[in-house]
Design a protein around this motif. Structure first.
Motif, PDB file in Angstrom:
ATOM      1  N   GLU A  18       0.836  -1.199   0.000  1.00 10.02           N
ATOM      2  CA  GLU A  18       0.000   0.000   0.000  1.00 10.02           C
ATOM      3  C   GLU A  18       0.872   1.251   0.000  1.00 10.02           C
ATOM      4  O   GLU A  18       1.878   1.328   0.708  1.00 10.02           O
ATOM      5  CB  GLU A  18      -0.912   0.006   1.225  1.00 10.02           C
ATOM      6  N   PHE A  19       0.470   2.235  -0.800  1.00  5.77           N
ATOM      7  CA  PHE A  19       1.185   3.512  -0.894  1.00  5.77           C
ATOM      8  C   PHE A  19       0.201   4.630  -0.575  1.00  5.77           C
ATOM      9  O   PHE A  19      -0.789   4.806  -1.298  1.00  5.77           O
ATOM     10  CB  PHE A  19       1.774   3.686  -2.294  1.00  5.77           C
ATOM     11  N   PRO A  20       0.440   5.381   0.489  1.00  5.80           N
ATOM     12  CA  PRO A  20      -0.550   6.341   0.980  1.00  5.80           C
ATOM     13  C   PRO A  20      -0.876   7.495   0.037  1.00  5.80           C
ATOM     14  O   PRO A  20      -2.010   7.974   0.017  1.00  5.80           O
ATOM     15  CB  PRO A  20       0.067   6.858   2.292  1.00  5.80           C
ATOM     16  N   ASP A  21       0.103   7.955  -0.743  1.00  3.83           N
ATOM     17  CA  ASP A  21      -0.117   9.105  -1.626  1.00  3.83           C
ATOM     18  C   ASP A  21      -0.388   8.622  -3.039  1.00  3.83           C
ATOM     19  O   ASP A  21       0.518   8.161  -3.738  1.00  3.83           O
ATOM     20  CB  ASP A  21       1.115  10.024  -1.596  1.00  3.83           C
ATOM     21  N   ASN A  22      -1.628   8.739  -3.470  1.00  3.19           N
ATOM     22  CA  ASN A  22      -2.017   8.225  -4.780  1.00  3.19           C
ATOM     23  C   ASN A  22      -1.313   8.976  -5.917  1.00  3.19           C
ATOM     24  O   ASN A  22      -1.000   8.401  -6.956  1.00  3.19           O
ATOM     25  CB  ASN A  22      -3.526   8.321  -4.955  1.00  3.19           C
ATOM     26  N   ARG A  23      -1.033  10.260  -5.699  1.00  6.80           N
ATOM     27  CA  ARG A  23      -0.345  11.048  -6.726  1.00  6.80           C
ATOM     28  C   ARG A  23       1.066  10.516  -6.954  1.00  6.80           C
ATOM     29  O   ARG A  23       1.526  10.378  -8.090  1.00  6.80           O
ATOM     30  CB  ARG A  23      -0.300  12.514  -6.299  1.00  6.80           C
ATOM     31  N   LEU A  24       1.749  10.202  -5.853  1.00  9.62           N
ATOM     32  CA  LEU A  24       3.103   9.649  -5.976  1.00  9.62           C
ATOM     33  C   LEU A  24       3.069   8.247  -6.571  1.00  9.62           C
ATOM     34  O   LEU A  24       3.985   7.852  -7.292  1.00  9.62           O
ATOM     35  CB  LEU A  24       3.791   9.627  -4.612  1.00  9.62           C
ATOM     36  N   LEU A  25       2.000   7.505  -6.271  1.00  5.52           N
ATOM     37  CA  LEU A  25       1.877   6.162  -6.829  1.00  5.52           C
ATOM     38  C   LEU A  25       1.763   6.214  -8.353  1.00  5.52           C
ATOM     39  O   LEU A  25       2.320   5.367  -9.061  1.00  5.52           O
ATOM     40  CB  LEU A  25       0.666   5.442  -6.230  1.00  5.52           C
ATOM     41  N   ILE A  26       1.069   7.232  -8.857  1.00  3.38           N
ATOM     42  CA  ILE A  26       0.964   7.404 -10.305  1.00  3.38           C
ATOM     43  C   ILE A  26       2.346   7.617 -10.913  1.00  3.38           C
ATOM     44  O   ILE A  26       2.700   7.025 -11.940  1.00  3.38           O
ATOM     45  CB  ILE A  26       0.033   8.596 -10.634  1.00  3.38           C
TER      46      ILE A  26
END
Length: 321
Positions: free
Chosen positions: A12-20
């Motif tokens: 799981e990665f908390p920041d969806n923007r960074l995951l993109i």
């Protein structure tokens, strides 16, 4: 032969923007990691579901988490960063240079941040910062000259040296400078182009032009170094395998107070006339045990160009073994 045990995990990665950004355009970063490890990665919201052999699964998770941490620091993730994560071994903080605060070795220039992508490159960069004279020896594409110029630019903008001097022997497939048309500078430029390319990667065009005009940055053939004493300068001799023994001695004895010298070369690409010994080979033999001089070696495993370059170098090395 038993089949590898397959497993699944979810990260799981908390920041969806960074995951993109981690996934990359059209998930190309994930595709790269899948190709290197043999796992399958699926994105589900702010999670990545990973399926594959247990050992490969662990490697993929480690790389993904390291790249995500990089994004959290405000840095970008490019193909080279993924390559570096797979190549580099973990290093304890006390093994790093004090000047990097126990963190990763990074070379800051005006245009970009440069990080070693292999352990040999990391050792080489460390050597450039800690030794007054360093040799980088190995095949093309291993970053010998590129990293040396990056360190030179870093030292210049941080006030550790007053100028950068880059030179090469003007030897190329038997062609002499006098046979080329144009002024002296126009004759020399084709031989110096790789050095210009590296500088253009690290310095804005206008700033580089001004530095050249003010002689803060000099690019010249090796022959032009005769008679000079190079003080408070970062000096790079590229393609040193094409320097004769006398030229190498002449260059090495130009070292002045407050200066650093880097000598790079590839022993397999000597263009000197038949029977003329390479000054690089003599320097290795004569200076290997001199305190204050470091020798750093690269192999085909350190090639950071197109993967085919590493395969080509390996094929030639096997043929001559």
């Amino acid at each position: 032969m038993t089949a590898a045990t397959l497993s699944d995990t979810i990260v799981e990665f908390p920041d969806n923007r960074l995951l993109i950004d981690l996934c990359g355009e059209f998930d190309r970063n994930l595709t790269d990691i899948e190709a290197r490890t043999g796992v399958q990665i699926l994105r589900r919201g702010n999670q990545l579901a990973i399926h594959g052999p247990e050992d490969a699964l662990e490697a993929a998770v480690d790389v993904l988490q390291s790249l995500y941490a990089r994004l959290e620091e405000g840095k970008e993730v490019a193909k080279g960063d993924i390559d570096r994560e797979f190549r580099m071994e973990d290093t304890a903080p006390d093994e790093q240079l004090e000047m990097f605060g126990g963190g990763k070795i990074e070379i800051k220039t005006r245009k970009k941040l440069i990080e070693p992508r292999t352990d040999a490159q990391k050792t080489y960069v460390t050597s450039l910062f800690t030794n007054e004279m360093a040799f980088g020896i190995g095949p093309a594409g291993t970053g010998k000259t590129y990293l040396a110029v990056a360190v030179g630019v870093n030292m210049l903008i941080n006030g550790l040296v007053d100028k950068i001097i880059l030179c090469r022997p003007a030897v190329e497939a038997g062609e002499r400078l006098g046979f080329l048309p144009g002024t002296q500078e126009e004759k020399v430029d084709p031989y110096m182009q790789p050095l210009y390319d590296a500088l253009n990667d690290f310095l804005p065009g206008k700033q580089l032009a001004k530095m050249k005009e003010e002689k803060t940055v000099e690019i010249a053939p090796l022959a032009f170094m005769r008679g000079r004493t190079l003080s408070n300068a970062f000096v790079v001799l590229d393609e040193a395998q094409n320097a004769t023994t006398m030229q190498m001695k002449m260059f090495l004895t130009r070292l002045g107070e407050g200066s650093r010298m880097v000598i790079t070369g590839d022993r397999t690409q000597v263009d000197l006339p038949r029977g003329v010994p390479s000054g690089l080979a003599d320097a290795e033999r004569l200076l290997a045990h001199v305190d204050g001089i470091s020798f750093n070696y690269f192999t085909g495993k350190d090639v950071v160009r197109h993967p085919l370059v590493a395969a080509i170098i390996e094929a030639y090395e096997q043929d001559t073994a």
